[in-house]
Scaffold this motif. Structure first.
Motif, PDB file in Angstrom:
ATOM      1  N   LEU A 211     -46.033  23.465-101.071  1.00 28.96           N
ATOM      2  CA  LEU A 211     -45.942  21.807-100.312  1.00 28.96           C
ATOM      3  C   LEU A 211     -44.234  21.847-100.435  1.00 28.96           C
ATOM      4  O   LEU A 211     -43.628  22.046-101.464  1.00 28.96           O
ATOM      5  CB  LEU A 211     -46.455  20.817-101.386  1.00 28.96           C
ATOM      6  CG  LEU A 211     -47.838  20.765-101.292  1.00 28.96           C
ATOM      7  CD1 LEU A 211     -48.671  21.854-102.264  1.00 28.96           C
ATOM      8  CD2 LEU A 211     -48.442  19.352-101.182  1.00 28.96           C
ATOM      9  N   LEU A 212     -43.804  21.404 -99.301  1.00 31.53           N
ATOM     10  CA  LEU A 212     -42.315  21.283 -99.101  1.00 31.53           C
ATOM     11  C   LEU A 212     -42.314  19.825 -98.601  1.00 31.53           C
ATOM     12  O   LEU A 212     -42.483  19.448 -97.508  1.00 31.53           O
ATOM     13  CB  LEU A 212     -41.719  22.085 -98.266  1.00 31.53           C
ATOM     14  CG  LEU A 212     -40.299  22.014 -97.965  1.00 31.53           C
ATOM     15  CD1 LEU A 212     -39.515  22.262 -99.075  1.00 31.53           C
ATOM     16  CD2 LEU A 212     -39.776  23.115 -96.583  1.00 31.53           C
ATOM     17  N   LEU A 213     -41.744  18.952 -99.537  1.00 27.73           N
ATOM     18  CA  LEU A 213     -41.523  17.463 -99.569  1.00 27.73           C
ATOM     19  C   LEU A 213     -40.236  17.012 -99.397  1.00 27.73           C
ATOM     20  O   LEU A 213     -39.547  17.395 -99.927  1.00 27.73           O
ATOM     21  CB  LEU A 213     -42.293  16.777-100.537  1.00 27.73           C
ATOM     22  CG  LEU A 213     -43.761  17.167-100.881  1.00 27.73           C
ATOM     23  CD1 LEU A 213     -44.238  16.554-102.296  1.00 27.73           C
ATOM     24  CD2 LEU A 213     -44.647  17.611 -99.828  1.00 27.73           C
ATOM     25  N   SER A 214     -39.908  15.823 -98.640  1.00 30.31           N
ATOM     26  CA  SER A 214     -38.597  15.269 -98.579  1.00 30.31           C
ATOM     27  C   SER A 214     -38.620  13.918 -98.903  1.00 30.31           C
ATOM     28  O   SER A 214     -39.620  13.214 -98.153  1.00 30.31           O
ATOM     29  CB  SER A 214     -37.745  15.533 -97.457  1.00 30.31           C
ATOM     30  OG  SER A 214     -38.049  14.876 -96.453  1.00 30.31           O
ATOM     31  N   VAL A 215     -37.661  13.352 -99.647  1.00 28.79           N
ATOM     32  CA  VAL A 215     -37.658  11.841-100.007  1.00 28.79           C
ATOM     33  C   VAL A 215     -36.380  11.630-100.159  1.00 28.79           C
ATOM     34  O   VAL A 215     -35.554  12.436-100.292  1.00 28.79           O
ATOM     35  CB  VAL A 215     -38.456  11.746-101.346  1.00 28.79           C
ATOM     36  CG1 VAL A 215     -40.069  11.991-101.136  1.00 28.79           C
ATOM     37  CG2 VAL A 215     -37.694  12.234-102.504  1.00 28.79           C
TER      38      VAL A 215
END
Length: 996
Positions: A211-215
């Motif tokens: 899982l590669l998430l950006s915030v």
């Protein structure tokens, strides 16, 4: 968007993101190998979060990719985020070896630079890459979509419990590696965020899923993302921004290029937007650039997404915050009480600020409110019409107490003015110059600059712009100072005092960041122009000219700068006193300056006896002084007198004084002088700590010349500690600046560091060849202030290399004359060591004994240990191993305490050669070698020939060949290459050079 295209374009390189790309690649590799992982990418808008996720999705060829970007318009629709991620029309499976990518309706599948988010402009602006990221991530047509066993309609209708997403990922990952990329995950609806965070925290429970998430930066600490490994994107370094600019423009005109890089502040999306704004003629320098370059619309385009969604009242309050913050751009924030009083006066509800805090635009700490992101702060201010900005300043001026906060009150009034106002300009300039007004240099600079804008008279306007430039320089804003000087030159042309002021600031800027020859000439011109009308300014200019000549190694020019009065410049017409008055920064008192001038003039002329009295009085006054400029001069005086302890103390006091006054331009210089004094005292760890801090401060303040000296100091530390990589990096950096800027002292120190490292590694011939031109007479003679400091190293290297002839003896005699002056407490001991190296055996031991006795008085553990090492070597070669062991063990432990790894290894090798066990025994197969065989093996592993080994170890080449053949037989190797590999493998990472 879903496509059946089977090929993907190769993404362009992401400039300056090697570490981040490596972290993403590590995640992808984990997934390919059947393991799982998660990475949360965070950063301010425009730094490339979207581009990084696009690159990861495009480069994952091991299996399925689910890739979506959040749509802000759907954040209130339950489970809309999960639907966007999982809801795609299944197509046939892709060909073998081709990644399958599911791109939800919010995912980017066309050039981000040209495409708007399907959710509208706000979503596009909220994206970290913004609408201008094509330079970092071009069009990447996605591969075909793999079928998924996911009923999106059921997700929307019935919802999905947090465990449900984890189970879906488990089922999908069971068919092959799966990479999930969610951009702007913080914009998902709460239910989807909760499910995503739940799955991410338990990713290790499912195989082959990443899982590669950006915030956004302000949402990284949200409960939904707690506990996830975070990758924070920082602004790009200058070299990375330059590479990106090359990608965008090919080759912009140098001055335009410099302007673009400065305005972009390390933000790649802003740089792309700025390039998009300019025409081909402007990029080529044939047409003027717009001012400001990064205006309101450009800034709003890059970072304004969050602003667009805020209520109007909140945006009005933020404008008050930005206007109040304008007085302290580098400070802790705006006074919250002031902002709230102004808000109430305007009929705004203070609670409207809550929305800005929730959106991450502003934050409150104690009694301060702050917009942390400088680009966001500029977007708030420049994005508002001029009339609203003036209204905000009017409100702030109205609620400020004009007596208690005179400078701030007048500054806000001036910023609200709509045209020239002589009376207001005079009052503001007077307050900016008043010593009883507490203000930082940058605040004074802003006030002078605004007062100049309101001034109608050309001469007075130039004086105020010059004062603004000087305070900008003191605040560590050299670029701003140069801009102000450029504006001041036109009005100063007819008046000597004004011309002198401009040249003084200009020369001082060049002294810290430019060719020191140019600085010297500018400061001499300033001294001549100011001679009659500003004697204190002229004196400061002459001291600056002396410093420039010192850096260049030009003794006659140093003497000339301090010598008889300069001839007056051709006088121009008088300037009315009212135009100057308080507008120029107040001159420092001249107490002690005459003693400094007299003492330095005597010392530079070779009259050290005459220098002691006046320079001693300078040091006496420094004990009660708090002016950082005078304290720095006192530190120089202490070094000239050889009082190293006082130099350390006085320079530490100068550093404290510069910090207390917020003089960012003096902090790097104070750290430079302090680090050098600590280096001279033998405290290498302290010198390294201060030089590393000084290097950061120098880069922040735009002072490349000071940075070069810090690099040279760090190189000298590395030459003792044995850090070869650091030595190379710092010497190269120092010389890259020193060459074009004429910094002879920094260049000499860097070359000395290289030579000392060679000597530590046993390369005596190389060390002697480096140092010879720096200590012997000739046109390449080293810098006068450090030349004698290098002589002991040169003598040691020359003798060990077998070249201790007449030239070496001459250098020793010259060093003896210098040691008698008392300019260096280590010199008497070093002189005795040099004489021991050159003396016949019957006399050498007495010199070594005397040298050690003098070391006890002077201190300096490393120099004492070097004498012990040489003495131990001498004793071993005289076949007195028992006495040698005692000296060598003392040297070893002293080197270890000082962190001098390469020198400690020399002592160990010598101890082994005496038959003693060193503290760190040789491991593995090498333990079977005799001490002499081991020393020869180490030399060969470094690439030395038999003849070079013989020269290092003072044996014959035939003896080297004999020992080497025996070592080959014992180790079972058949070539020098195999031997080098074995030595490297057995002794890594502590493999260092042999003893000499």
């Amino acid at each position: 968007m879903i496509t059946t295209q089977t090929t993907a374009a190769q993404p362009a390189r992401l400039s300056g993101r090697d570490a981040e790309l490596a972290a993403v690649a590590a995640l992808s590799e984990r997934v390919r190998s059947g393991r799982s992982g998660v990475l949360l990418v965070t950063g301010e808008p425009g730094l490339g979060r979207t581009a990084l996720l696009d690159r990861a999705a495009a480069g994952f060829g091991a299996g399925t990719v689910l890739h979506t970007r959040a749509a802000p318009a759907e954040r209130h629709l339950a489970h809309s985020g999960l639907h966007a991620l999982l809801g795609g029309a299944p197509d046939p499976a892709p060909p073998a070896g081709q990644a399958a990518v599911v791109r939800a309706p919010g995912a980017a599948s066309s050039p981000v630079r040209a495409a708007a988010s399907p959710a509208g402009p706000a979503a596009a602006a909220e994206s970290p890459a913004g609408p201008a990221a094509a330079a970092a991530s071009p069009a990447v047509p996605p591969p075909p979509v793999a079928p998924l066993d996911v009923p999106p309609a059921d997700v929307l209708r019935t919802g999905l419990p947090p465990t449900g997403l984890l189970e879906l990922l488990r089922r999908t990952g069971a068919r092959g590696p799966l990479l999930v990329c969610v951009d702007d995950a913080h914009l998902w609806d709460p239910a989807s965020r909760a499910a995503l965070g739940f799955a991410a925290r338990r990713a290790d429970a499912v195989p082959s899923v990443g899982l590669l998430l950006s915030v956004a930066a302000h949402r990284a600490a949200d409960p939904d993302f707690t506990g996830l490994p975070v990758l924070r994107l920082a602004p790009l370094a200058e070299h990375a921004m330059a590479a990106l600019l090359d990608d965008l423009t090919g080759a912009a005109e140098p001055l335009v290029r410099e302007e673009l890089l400065y305005a972009a502040e390390g933000n790649p999306a802003l740089l792309t937007a700025l390039v998009d704004r300019l025409s081909a003629a402007q990029l080529a320098g044939r047409a003027p650039l717009p001012r400001p370059l990064a205006d309101g619309p450009v800034l709003t385009r890059v970072v304004g997404g969050r602003l667009a969604e805020l209520p109007a009242a909140t945006r009005d309050l933020l404008l008050l915050v930005a206007a109040a913050h304008e007085q302290h751009p580098d400070g802790p924030g705006a006074d919250a009480a002031l902002v709230l009083r102004a808000a109430r006066a305007a009929g705004l509800d203070p609670a409207a600020l809550d929305a800005a805090e929730a959106a991450g635009v502003a934050r409150s700490d104690d009694n301060r409110v702050r917009i942390d992101d400088p680009l966001m702060r500029r977007a708030v201010r420049l994005g508002a019409p001029l009339s609203r900005r003036r209204a905000a300043h009017t409100l702030l001026a109205a609620v400020l107490d004009g007596d208690r906060h005179r400078l701030a009150h007048l500054s806000h009034r001036a910023l609200a003015a709509d045209g020239p106002d002589t009376r207001l300009a005079d009052r503001l300039a007077s307050a900016a110059a008043a010593p009883d007004v507490r203000a930082r240099p940058l605040q004074r600079s802003l006030a002078f600059a605004r007062s100049a804008e309101l001034t109608a008279t050309a001469g007075a306007r130039a004086a105020r712009l010059t004062a603004a430039a000087e305070y900008a320089r003191l605040a560590g804003r050299p670029r701003r100072a140069r801009e102000l000087l450029a504006a001041a030159r036109e009005g100063a042309a007819a008046h000597d005092a004004l011309r002198g002021g401009v040249e003084l600031v200009c020369g001082t800027l060049a002294l810290r960041d430019g060719p020191v020859g140019d600085a010297h000439e500018a400061l001499l011109l300033a001294a001549a122009l100011l001679r009659h009308r500003d004697p204190e300014g002229a004196r400061g200019a002459r001291f600056g000219a002396m410093e420039a000549a010192w850096a260049a190694g030009d003794v006659p020019s140093c003497v000339a700068a301090l010598g008889p009065d300069l001839p007056p410049a051709a006088l121009g017409p008088d300037l009315p006193p009212a135009a100057l008055g308080p507008d120029l920064p107040p001159a420092a008192p001249s107490s002690g300056d005459d003693d400094f001038r007299t003492g330095m003039l005597a010392a530079l002329s070779g009259r050290f006896g005459e220098a002691r009295g006046p320079l001693g009085r300078v040091l006496d006054r420094a004990g009660s002084d708090d002016d950082p400029v005078r304290l720095l001069r006192a530190g120089v005086a202490a070094l000239v007198l050889g009082d190293i302890a006082t130099a350390c103390r006085v320079n530490a006091r100068a550093l404290a004084a510069a910090r207390a006054r917020d003089l960012a331009s003096l902090v790097p210089q104070a750290l430079e002088h302090l680090a050098y004094a600590e280096l001279r005292s033998g405290r290498h760890a302290r010198a390294r700590a201060h030089a590393e801090e000084g290097l950061r401060a120098a880069h922040h303040a735009g002072q490349r010349n000071v940075a070069a000296h810090h690099h040279a100091t760090l190189a000298l530390v590395a030459s003792i500690e044995g850090d070869a990589a650091a030595l190379t990096a710092h010497t190269d950096a120092a010389l890259a600046i020193a060459g074009p800027h004429g910094l002879a002292q920094a260049a000499a120190l860097a070359e000395w560091a290289r030579a000392r490292a060679d000597l530590g590694r046993g390369l005596a011939l190389d060390a002697a060849a480096r140092l010879g031109p720096l200590v012997r007479p000739g046109h390449r003679r080293g810098h006068f202030a450090v030349r004698m400091l290098m002589v002991p190293c040169f003598v040691e290297a020359a003798v060990l290399a077998g070249e201790g002839g007449d030239g070496t003896a001459t250098a020793v005699e010259e060093f003896a004359l210098w040691a008698d002056l008392g300019a260096d407490p280590q010199a008497p001991a070093q002189l005795a060591r040099c004489r021991a190296l050159l003396a016949p055996p019957a006399e050498a031991e007495a010199f070594y004994t005397y040298a050690l006795a003098r070391h006890e008085r002077a201190g300096g553990d490393v120099e004492r240990a070097r004498t012990l090492l040489l003495y131990g070597k001498w004793l071993r070669r005289r076949r007195r191993p028992r006495e040698a062991r005692g000296r060598l063990k003392d040297a070893l432990y002293a080197f270890e305490r000082a962190g001098a790894a390469v020198w400690a290894e020399q002592a160990r090798a010598e101890l082994r050669a005496t038959g003693a066990a060193a503290a760190r025994e040789t491991p593995g197969p090498l333990a079977s070698l005799t001490p002499q065989q081991l020393r020869i093996a180490r030399c060969v592993a470094e690439g030395a020939t038999n003849r070079e080994v013989a020269q290092r170890l003072s044996i014959s080449p035939r003896t080297v060949d004999h020992h080497l053949r025996n070592a080959f037989a014992l180790l079972g190797v058949r070539s020098r290459v195999e031997l080098a590999r074995l030595v490297s493998r057995e002794e890594e990472p502590n493999s260092v050079g042999p003893a000499t």
